[in-house]
Design a protein around this motif. Sequence first.
Motif, PDB file in Angstrom:
ATOM      1  N   ALA A   1       0.962  -1.080  -0.062  1.00  0.00           N
ATOM      2  CA  ALA A   1      -0.098  -0.194  -0.130  1.00  0.00           C
ATOM      3  C   ALA A   1       0.842   1.350  -0.032  1.00  0.00           C
ATOM      4  O   ALA A   1       0.647   2.149  -0.822  1.00  0.00           O
ATOM      5  N   PHE A   2       1.823   1.298   0.682  1.00  0.00           N
ATOM      6  CA  PHE A   2       2.882   2.224   0.770  1.00  0.00           C
ATOM      7  C   PHE A   2       3.554   2.599  -0.665  1.00  0.00           C
ATOM      8  O   PHE A   2       3.738   3.671  -1.000  1.00  0.00           O
ATOM      9  N   VAL A   3       4.183   1.234  -1.069  1.00  0.00           N
ATOM     10  CA  VAL A   3       4.726   1.374  -2.432  1.00  0.00           C
ATOM     11  C   VAL A   3       3.878   2.169  -3.505  1.00  0.00           C
ATOM     12  O   VAL A   3       4.236   2.931  -4.362  1.00  0.00           O
ATOM     13  N   ARG A   4       2.734   1.668  -3.386  1.00  0.00           N
ATOM     14  CA  ARG A   4       1.540   2.200  -4.566  1.00  0.00           C
ATOM     15  C   ARG A   4       1.475   3.621  -4.149  1.00  0.00           C
ATOM     16  O   ARG A   4       1.219   4.384  -5.211  1.00  0.00           O
ATOM     17  N   ALA A   5       1.383   4.085  -3.166  1.00  0.00           N
ATOM     18  CA  ALA A   5       1.125   5.485  -2.682  1.00  0.00           C
ATOM     19  C   ALA A   5       2.461   6.224  -2.933  1.00  0.00           C
ATOM     20  O   ALA A   5       2.270   7.402  -3.979  1.00  0.00           O
ATOM     21  N   VAL A   6       3.759   5.716  -3.136  1.00  0.00           N
ATOM     22  CA  VAL A   6       4.740   6.511  -3.242  1.00  0.00           C
ATOM     23  C   VAL A   6       4.744   6.410  -5.115  1.00  0.00           C
ATOM     24  O   VAL A   6       5.132   7.486  -5.571  1.00  0.00           O
ATOM     25  N   SER A   7       4.654   5.329  -5.616  1.00  0.00           N
ATOM     26  CA  SER A   7       4.392   5.095  -7.323  1.00  0.00           C
ATOM     27  C   SER A   7       3.492   6.435  -7.756  1.00  0.00           C
ATOM     28  O   SER A   7       3.466   6.996  -8.843  1.00  0.00           O
TER      29      SER A   7
END
Length: 430
Positions: A405-411
């Motif tokens: 979820a964090f990785v997607r938010a950064v992307s």
Amino acid sequence: MELGDAKKRCGDVIERIERLTKITASCKRTLLKLARSELTFLSRVSSSSTSSSSSSTPLSVNIGHLEAVVHILQHPFITGVSRVCKPIPLSPKTCFKHVHVDIVCTLNRNPVWIIVSHRNPKYITWRNESQTKEEGLQFRIQQLTGAAARSALALKPSSLILFFSHGLSTILSHQLKHEFGATDLMEEAGDWINVLVATTYQEACVFEIKVGGDAVFKDSCPNWEILEDHTPFFPAFSSLNLFSLDVKNTETPKLGGDCHLVNFGTTALIALVSGISNGGTEKLLATPETELRQRFKGNYEFVIGQVMSEIQNPILVELSCSISGKRGIICESVHSEFKELVSMFGGPNEKLRASHLLKYLTVVPDSPSKRMMSLPTTRKLALKNKVVFGTGDYWRAPTVTANMAFVRAVSQAGMSLFTIEHRPRALTGD
């Protein structure tokens, strides 16, 4: 025949895009939209030419470019892809609102922008001397380097990578080197360039232009040593073959080109020591459901799902492909959180495994990169996670995590981030 071939190439590239696993769903939608739009155009042209007496058939001008972009995305040196075939928004103070970049990603642990040209080199000019709207290569590079220098810190690349799939004339190659300090990566970069050009793009040439961004680490590596105390208690760790990093006299360590680091998030450490990952699946399945529900409360279904996942795909085997032979680091925040969670919820065997695991890892200070900290702190981009992932980014190390979820938010914020995803595993009290 040429029109039919172009339509077939569209179909082939759509299949290749659908098989891509390293890009986000948003990036995949963008590529599919472009490819399907091209196929629709070709189908419309095909119908028109069938009902027309005209002998001239307009052909696709975009499918070759898409093929080259997808080709680059398929290769292992590309990680952390956050944007494809989209404009990068710029500061209102600049003379243009945005600049088009084909791939925003991480290359050799550094953030880069990749620009792809599929044009015949005969038609690539340095400076536009005509009255047409099209600008020459010089203006395009000036626009890109200016945009890179003025872009938001989270998007700022350390380099521009220029990929000319049909090559570039000797004169223009010289101009790139002379005016922009471009480096010919075909001459200097080694194996990853050979993988990139392969047999499909034997005429291709690739240039790198350094533009700044977070500093590229060029210092020599600290001393490393392998720990060989693979105790019988934790035999699976011998297959991971992690190295230990000695940074005893280094206050702000920096890494050299041949250092291979991996940054572990808390979820990864829990997965490595969990009873589920270490031979406890049969014991859990043999335990009465009522006992398991009492032990795990509302997490019963979650844990059983992990057990079934482990039986199908053992996580230590999967992770060994990504981290074997690497040097493991954890930041101070992860170290504290991991020890606290194991102390509270780990069983005796899990606590012993945790103690053994920490021997293989070097605790580094919380030192999130400037570009990570430039992102706004929100519910999805929590400060705690920015510290963990940002520390990995500072060290130019992929972060092993289940926190996608964090990785997607950064992307979604447009920032490229090098990560290794793993499936979650819980502490079982083993």
